[in-house]
Design a protein around this motif. Structure first.
Motif, PDB file in Angstrom:
ATOM      1  N   ALA A 172      40.898  38.383  39.639  1.00  0.00           N
ATOM      2  CA  ALA A 172      39.473  38.701  39.534  1.00  0.00           C
ATOM      3  C   ALA A 172      38.658  37.534  40.099  1.00  0.00           C
ATOM      4  O   ALA A 172      39.015  36.367  39.881  1.00  0.00           O
ATOM      5  CB  ALA A 172      39.099  38.952  38.081  1.00  0.00           C
ATOM      6  N   PRO A 173      37.572  37.794  40.836  1.00  0.00           N
ATOM      7  CA  PRO A 173      36.850  36.713  41.530  1.00  0.00           C
ATOM      8  C   PRO A 173      36.352  35.605  40.609  1.00  0.00           C
ATOM      9  O   PRO A 173      36.351  34.434  40.985  1.00  0.00           O
ATOM     10  CB  PRO A 173      35.689  37.439  42.222  1.00  0.00           C
ATOM     11  CG  PRO A 173      35.608  38.788  41.600  1.00  0.00           C
ATOM     12  CD  PRO A 173      36.979  39.111  41.120  1.00  0.00           C
ATOM     13  N   GLU A 174      35.950  35.948  39.382  1.00  0.00           N
ATOM     14  CA  GLU A 174      35.418  34.927  38.471  1.00  0.00           C
ATOM     15  C   GLU A 174      36.503  33.989  37.934  1.00  0.00           C
ATOM     16  O   GLU A 174      36.199  32.932  37.367  1.00  0.00           O
ATOM     17  CB  GLU A 174      34.672  35.585  37.300  1.00  0.00           C
ATOM     18  CG  GLU A 174      35.536  36.407  36.357  1.00  0.00           C
ATOM     19  CD  GLU A 174      35.740  37.838  36.822  1.00  0.00           C
ATOM     20  OE1 GLU A 174      36.290  38.632  36.046  1.00  0.00           O
ATOM     21  OE2 GLU A 174      35.350  38.156  37.975  1.00  0.00           O
ATOM     22  N   LYS A 175      37.786  34.338  38.134  1.00  0.00           N
ATOM     23  CA  LYS A 175      38.877  33.503  37.621  1.00  0.00           C
ATOM     24  C   LYS A 175      39.300  32.402  38.597  1.00  0.00           C
ATOM     25  O   LYS A 175      40.095  31.536  38.244  1.00  0.00           O
ATOM     26  CB  LYS A 175      40.087  34.378  37.279  1.00  0.00           C
ATOM     27  CG  LYS A 175      39.854  35.284  36.074  1.00  0.00           C
ATOM     28  CD  LYS A 175      41.122  36.045  35.713  1.00  0.00           C
ATOM     29  CE  LYS A 175      40.902  36.911  34.474  1.00  0.00           C
ATOM     30  NZ  LYS A 175      42.117  37.674  34.114  1.00  0.00           N
ATOM     31  N   TYR A 176      38.792  32.441  39.815  1.00  0.00           N
ATOM     32  CA  TYR A 176      39.157  31.416  40.798  1.00  0.00           C
ATOM     33  C   TYR A 176      38.563  30.063  40.413  1.00  0.00           C
ATOM     34  O   TYR A 176      37.384  29.973  40.042  1.00  0.00           O
ATOM     35  CB  TYR A 176      38.649  31.798  42.189  1.00  0.00           C
ATOM     36  CG  TYR A 176      39.516  32.797  42.927  1.00  0.00           C
ATOM     37  CD1 TYR A 176      40.429  32.377  43.883  1.00  0.00           C
ATOM     38  CD2 TYR A 176      39.410  34.160  42.669  1.00  0.00           C
ATOM     39  CE1 TYR A 176      41.219  33.291  44.570  1.00  0.00           C
ATOM     40  CE2 TYR A 176      40.197  35.085  43.348  1.00  0.00           C
ATOM     41  CZ  TYR A 176      41.097  34.642  44.297  1.00  0.00           C
ATOM     42  OH  TYR A 176      41.876  35.545  44.977  1.00  0.00           O
ATOM     43  N   ALA A 177      39.384  29.006  40.501  1.00  0.00           N
ATOM     44  CA  ALA A 177      38.897  27.650  40.200  1.00  0.00           C
ATOM     45  C   ALA A 177      38.030  27.131  41.338  1.00  0.00           C
ATOM     46  O   ALA A 177      37.113  26.336  41.129  1.00  0.00           O
ATOM     47  CB  ALA A 177      40.077  26.710  39.965  1.00  0.00           C
ATOM     48  N   THR A 178      38.338  27.562  42.574  1.00  0.00           N
ATOM     49  CA  THR A 178      37.540  27.173  43.739  1.00  0.00           C
ATOM     50  C   THR A 178      36.824  28.408  44.279  1.00  0.00           C
ATOM     51  O   THR A 178      37.031  29.515  43.788  1.00  0.00           O
ATOM     52  CB  THR A 178      38.429  26.561  44.831  1.00  0.00           C
ATOM     53  OG1 THR A 178      39.434  27.520  45.204  1.00  0.00           O
ATOM     54  CG2 THR A 178      39.110  25.292  44.335  1.00  0.00           C
ATOM     55  N   ARG A 179      36.007  28.225  45.308  1.00  0.00           N
ATOM     56  CA  ARG A 179      35.221  29.333  45.846  1.00  0.00           C
ATOM     57  C   ARG A 179      35.438  29.485  47.350  1.00  0.00           C
ATOM     58  O   ARG A 179      34.558  29.171  48.148  1.00  0.00           O
ATOM     59  CB  ARG A 179      33.723  29.125  45.554  1.00  0.00           C
ATOM     60  CG  ARG A 179      33.346  29.234  44.079  1.00  0.00           C
ATOM     61  CD  ARG A 179      33.397  30.689  43.610  1.00  0.00           C
ATOM     62  NE  ARG A 179      32.961  30.826  42.222  1.00  0.00           N
ATOM     63  CZ  ARG A 179      33.778  30.817  41.188  1.00  0.00           C
ATOM     64  NH1 ARG A 179      35.081  30.644  41.381  1.00  0.00           N
ATOM     65  NH2 ARG A 179      33.324  30.982  39.961  1.00  0.00           N
ATOM     66  N   PRO A 180      36.630  29.956  47.771  1.00  0.00           N
ATOM     67  CA  PRO A 180      36.807  30.246  49.195  1.00  0.00           C
ATOM     68  C   PRO A 180      35.870  31.374  49.620  1.00  0.00           C
ATOM     69  O   PRO A 180      35.281  32.060  48.778  1.00  0.00           O
ATOM     70  CB  PRO A 180      38.278  30.669  49.297  1.00  0.00           C
ATOM     71  CG  PRO A 180      38.687  31.035  47.916  1.00  0.00           C
ATOM     72  CD  PRO A 180      37.837  30.242  46.982  1.00  0.00           C
ATOM     73  N   GLN A 181      35.755  31.578  50.923  1.00  0.00           N
ATOM     74  CA  GLN A 181      34.724  32.481  51.441  1.00  0.00           C
ATOM     75  C   GLN A 181      34.841  33.908  50.908  1.00  0.00           C
ATOM     76  O   GLN A 181      33.833  34.532  50.566  1.00  0.00           O
ATOM     77  CB  GLN A 181      34.766  32.474  52.971  1.00  0.00           C
ATOM     78  CG  GLN A 181      34.299  31.148  53.561  1.00  0.00           C
ATOM     79  CD  GLN A 181      34.330  31.143  55.073  1.00  0.00           C
ATOM     80  OE1 GLN A 181      35.199  31.735  55.694  1.00  0.00           O
ATOM     81  NE2 GLN A 181      33.380  30.462  55.678  1.00  0.00           N
ATOM     82  N   HIS A 182      36.060  34.447  50.830  1.00  0.00           N
ATOM     83  CA  HIS A 182      36.176  35.839  50.369  1.00  0.00           C
ATOM     84  C   HIS A 182      35.801  35.968  48.892  1.00  0.00           C
ATOM     85  O   HIS A 182      35.311  37.017  48.456  1.00  0.00           O
ATOM     86  CB  HIS A 182      37.579  36.386  50.640  1.00  0.00           C
ATOM     87  CG  HIS A 182      38.667  35.816  49.788  1.00  0.00           C
ATOM     88  ND1 HIS A 182      39.065  34.507  49.875  1.00  0.00           N
ATOM     89  CD2 HIS A 182      39.452  36.383  48.824  1.00  0.00           C
ATOM     90  CE1 HIS A 182      40.041  34.285  49.011  1.00  0.00           C
ATOM     91  NE2 HIS A 182      40.293  35.404  48.359  1.00  0.00           N
TER      92      HIS A 182
END
Length: 526
Positions: free
Chosen positions: A449-459
């Motif tokens: 899920a997007p909110e679980k990413y520790a970093t913020r790559p473009q996608h």
């Protein structure tokens, strides 16, 4: 009642009380299966990607979340998923199930465990079985390290523990009548022929210390055959000398050839991973000098082969790990080089490919070859990669089509003019914003899920923007985004407009893609 439920749930698995559970997601996610059994035909591990790449058919497309579907649409969606899953086990005469069965036999493991675990566990299971069968003690990892020591060569690639394969600098340009020679099963052959095993490398016998591994201070035992050498050597011989030839023997029935093809494919999966596991510090039989010795002998074989080819008057234009690229060699030169390799290096060298011509840039592992029948072989070039926007991919394959028609050196000048026109055409379309948004989009899959990413790559940035509008997103969803001007830098394709597109960034992508080929042809992008 709970005791009548046939499903058993574990921490990372589900099993059946009275049956075998095959998790195809884990099977197709196995990197060795993906590369060696299916030749990287799929890049992502979703049902959509695997099924469309292998079966040519994907999931039912839906325009709203699953929870909003009608009962009929939900049934159709679920039925297609179930049907695709089943067909992935039965395509090509039950290839997947046969592959699992053969791997289970080779690894001496239950079929469920073969499916759940990676190739290092398969090799470990096989080696432990052979230890027990011979009454040998299985050493502790710390004992191997204490007796054998660490590596001595310096890795070229950051993060690696020792120096790996050698890659020769390519000779840039277009080369005609290129013959590619390949060492058959290079690392398994080295392990077999040089008697490499954790107990034979740096053995305790003083009389063996003169049996040095080229380019290292390591030596190999001359008094006993190593277990790794025996096991991997036997599997290598079975594949090269028996199952692979039988899989191509037209005198045999089609059914028999298919079975032999499955067996040789399963052996290939294990053999190609056999040396690397000993260089992994999480492998229970971790032996750094063994892995280091294998790659050192591989480098020695490559450099000596190049020297011998040059000595025979052959122009060597590229070399990579186990392949040597020769420009316009004679039949006699090739035969002499093959005989020399088997005699001096104790490794079989074969003609692997013949290109009508090949184009190399100054970059390693990036080239383009055309076979005599016009079929194209593309290695490492950006335009072939999956995440490239459709307009760049289309431009790249138009470039490929132009180069595919070249048959003689005289045809190259005409092809260069067509390529200049092609590049100019796409450049103008970008500047004039005539390319649709969907063709400018990069498509990348979410792994969670997007909110679980520790970093913020473009996608992920684009996914979070999309989620803010109420769209439900999770692992496996494909995010299409375009690069835009401004602080955000990207927008989901559904929310962007053509006027926002950052043309300069796309021109840089276009430059990077085309220059891989243009440099080799002496064409300036500008």
């Amino acid at each position: 009642p709970r005791e009548q439920i046939p499903i058993r749930l574990g921490e990372n698995m589900a099993g059946l009380k009275y049956g075998v559970h095959i998790d195809l997601y884990k099977f197709f996610m196995n990197r060795s299966i993906q590369v060696y059994a299916f030749s990287d035909r799929y890049r992502e591990h979703t049902l959509q990607e695997v099924a469309s790449s292998i079966l040519g058919e994907g999931k039912v497309e839906i325009e709203k979340p699953v929870s909003k579907l009608s009962v009929h649409d939900l049934a159709e969606y679920c039925f297609r998923d179930a049907d695709l899953t089943y067909r992935l086990t039965e395509f090509d005469d039950d290839l997947v199930m046969k592959l699992l069965m053969v791997l289970s036999r080779i690894a001496i493991m239950p079929i469920e465990d073969v499916n759940r675990y990676g190739v290092s566990k398969w090799i470990l299971s096989l080696l432990r079985y052979e230890h027990r069968r011979r009454g040998m003690l299985i050493p502790n990892p710390e004992d191997i390290l204490r007796m054998k020591g660490e590596t001595v060569t310096r890795a070229v690639i950051k993060g690696k523990k020792y120096r790996g394969a050698i890659v020769q600098q390519p000779v840039p340009g277009a080369h005609f009548n290129v013959v590619v020679l390949d060492f058959a099963s290079l690392y398994p052959s080295i392990i077999r022929n040089w008697n490499l095993s954790y107990e034979t490398v740096r053995c305790p016998h003083e009389e063996c210390m003169d049996n040095r591994v080229p380019g290292t201070p390591h030596w190999v035992c001359k008094k006993r055959r190593g277990l790794m050498s025996l096991v991997i050597g036997s599997l290598r011989d079975l594949r090269i000398m028996w199952y692979k030839p039988l899989s191509k023997d037209k005198r045999l029935p089609e059914e028999s050839r298919r079975w032999y093809s499955v067996v040789q494919g399963a052996l290939k999966v294990i053999l190609n991973a056999s040396y690397g596991v000993f260089g992994s510090d999480i492998f229970p039989l971790y032996c750094p000098p063994l892995a280091e010795s294998t790659t050192a002998i591989g480098r020695y074989a490559m450099t000596e082969t190049v020297k011998r080819a040059v000595g025979l008057g052959i122009n060597v234009i590229y070399g990579d790990t186990d392949s040597v690229f020769l420009e316009n060699p004679s039949k006699e030169q090739i035969e002499e080089l093959l005989d020399w390799a088997e005699r001096e290096l104790r490794i079989k060298l074969d003609v692997d490919k013949v290109y009508r011509y090949a184009v190399f840039s100054e970059r390693k592992k990036n080239y383009f070859g055309v076979y005599p029948d016009g079929t194209v072989d593309i290695k490492g070039l950006t335009g072939k990669k999956r995440h490239v926007p459709p307009f760049l991919k289309k431009a790249f394959f138009e470039l490929v089509e132009i180069l595919r028609t070249v048959k003689r050196e005289e045809d190259l000048e005409e092809a260069k003019e067509k390529i200049r026109d092609l590049v100019s055409s796409y450049y103008q379309k970008l500047r004039e914003k005539k390319i649709p948004l969907k063709d400018l989009a990069f498509y990348v899959m979410l792994s969670q899920a997007p909110e679980k990413y520790a970093t913020r790559p473009q996608h992920v940035k684009a996914a979070l923007q999309l989620k803010a509008t109420g769209v439900e997103l999770g692992a496996g969803d494909i995010i299409g985004f375009v690069k835009v001007r401004g602080e955000r830098g990207v927008k989901p394709v559904q929310l962007a407009s053509v006027d926002e597109v950052d043309v300069e960034k796309y021109i840089e992508h276009m430059r990077s893609m085309f220059e891989q080929v243009l440099d080799a042809l002496g064409i300036d992008f500008d």
